[in-house]
Design an enzyme around this catalytic site. Structure first.
Site, PDB file in Angstrom:
ATOM      1  N   CYS A  84      -9.559   4.962   2.409  1.00  0.00           N
ATOM      2  CA  CYS A  84      -9.240   5.175   1.244  1.00  0.00           C
ATOM      3  C   CYS A  84      -9.564   4.386  -0.004  1.00  0.00           C
ATOM      4  O   CYS A  84      -9.661   4.862  -1.178  1.00  0.00           O
ATOM      5  CB  CYS A  84      -7.863   5.101   1.151  1.00  0.00           C
ATOM      6  SG  CYS A  84      -6.823   5.800   2.773  1.00  0.00           S
ATOM      7  N   ASP A  85      -9.649   3.137   0.411  1.00  0.00           N
ATOM      8  CA  ASP A  85      -9.695   2.024  -0.966  1.00  0.00           C
ATOM      9  C   ASP A  85     -11.044   1.267  -0.930  1.00  0.00           C
ATOM     10  O   ASP A  85     -11.241   0.684  -2.089  1.00  0.00           O
ATOM     11  CB  ASP A  85      -8.588   1.212  -0.846  1.00  0.00           C
ATOM     12  CG  ASP A  85      -7.365   1.885  -0.864  1.00  0.00           C
ATOM     13  OD1 ASP A  85      -7.165   2.836  -1.819  1.00  0.00           O
ATOM     14  OD2 ASP A  85      -6.156   1.447  -0.308  1.00  0.00           O
ATOM     15  N   CYS A 129      -6.082   0.676   4.497  1.00  0.00           N
ATOM     16  CA  CYS A 129      -7.049   2.009   4.746  1.00  0.00           C
ATOM     17  C   CYS A 129      -8.252   1.792   4.089  1.00  0.00           C
ATOM     18  O   CYS A 129      -8.476   1.989   2.756  1.00  0.00           O
ATOM     19  CB  CYS A 129      -6.228   3.176   4.201  1.00  0.00           C
ATOM     20  SG  CYS A 129      -7.221   4.702   4.471  1.00  0.00           S
TER      21      CYS A 129
END
Ligand code: NDP
Length: 318
Positions: free
Chosen positions: A145-146, A142
């Site tokens: 997300c990261d 992701c």
């Protein structure tokens, strides 16, 4: 279905324990629907397999995925949600607005007036041992997300669909260089997305390229070894982050032939609501969302599903 046991009847059964399932539980419990959550085999869902979550509102210093899911569970339980470890093995939904029957772990049967499906989706992985070893330590599925953790660094992404194209351009805004590995000699992504990738100067695309191994120093990712499948030549590229964007699989095998789904298996909900094609059955979170796939959007649709379940029961006079 097992008919020899006493069958438990619920007003609201929630299948799945990610942000969608627990948020639905918080709202359903506060509406006094006495929800029961069956967690599935990964209690807490996909977030329990990540490390830091920095983009969920309300955590100014970030939180780890497992702790966040424990918090959501505790919040759901505070209002009376019963959380049970168990896996739904069969469903028999009433198409006429009647009671739905669900089998748990192939041994127990419960019936429910409303069912909220929050079974999520599973990211597809390449299946390399090194990918598993560094998952959460430089390997991620992701970018949204990261990606932030790799600001100013060199990263790699594998995949050639719309997700990979979108995530590569997202990463390109944060990172120094994005090395993008496409296994065939063309993208699968739409023309517009491909053009965006090709017009982004710090994305380097490698066609006919497969990942052989993700390299690391035991603490995190340091590089990746890829092979050109035409020339059979391998090369090592230094990166600190490795993103896998080769698709997701919604967890909907149970509902095949029962609920409407698209060609990839995502449940189809009615426009702007979480209602499925069966009255009293609602779907929220990643199981019905292949576009956003964020914890916060899953939580939002979980809230919607519980409110809709409550209104559905009220409209039936229950
Ligand atoms: P897709 O299934 O569309 O694409 C997966 C990609 O990963 C393919 O290019 C495939 O390669 C590649 N791949 C699969 N396995 C491997 C492997 N082992 N090694 C290397 N590459 C691999 O998934 P997406 O998540 O990209 O998209 C899912 C759906 O969501 C699509 O319908 C897409 O259009 C949609 N979507 C739409 C967006 C938007 O409109 N903004 C954004 C994101 C997704 P190959 O092509 O060779 O099969």
């Amino acid at each position: 279905m097992n008919t020899t046991q006493e069958i438990e009847h619920l007003a609201c059964l929630i299948i799945g324990s990610g942000p969608a399932g627990y948020t639905a539980a918080i709202y359903a419990a506060r509406a006094d629907l006495k929800p029961v959550v069956y967690t599935g085999i990964v209690p807490g869902g996909q977030l329990t397999q990540t490390t830091e979550v920095d983009n969920f509102p309300g955590y100014p210093n970030g939180i780890t995925g497992p702790v966040m899911m424990e918090d959501l569970r505790a919040q759901a339980e505070r209002f009376g949600t019963e959380v049970r470890f168990g896996y739904v093995t069969k469903v028999d939904f009433s198409t006429s607005g009647g009671v739905h029957t669900v089998e748990i772990d192939a041994v127990k049967t419960v019936t429910a007036d409303t069912v909220i499906i929050a079974t999520g989706a599973t990211a597809k992985w390449l299946g390399l041992p090194s990918e598993e070893k560094y998952n959460g330590f430089g390997v991620s599925a992701c970018a949204v997300c990261d990606g932030f953790f790799f600001k100013g660094q060199d990263v790699a992404i594998v995949g050639a669909g719309d997700t990979a194209a979108e995530e590569a351009t997202y990463l390109a805004k944060l990172c120094k260089t994005v090395h993008m590995f496409v296994r065939r000699d063309e993208f699968r992504a739409s023309k517009a997305m491909v053009n965006r990738v090709l017009n982004t100067p710090n994305i380097v695309v490698y066609f006919n390229t497969e990942t052989e191994e993700i390299l690391g120093d035991g603490q995190g990712v340091t590089g990746v070894r890829v092979i050109d499948t035409k020339s059979q030549e391998s090369q090592v590229i230094d990166v600190t982050g490795f993103f896998v964007a080769i698709g997701h699989k919604p967890n909907t095998e149970l509902f095949q032939g029962v609920l409407d789904m698209d060609e990839t298996g995502y449940l189809i909900t009615q426009p702007n609501v979480t209602a499925t094609n069966i009255p009293g059955v609602f779907a929220c979170g990643d199981v019905q969302d292949h576009v956003y796939r964020q914890a916060i959007t899953a939580a939002g649709t979980g809230c919607m599903a519980a409110l809709e379940a409550e209104r559905y029961l009220a409209s039936k006079g229950e």
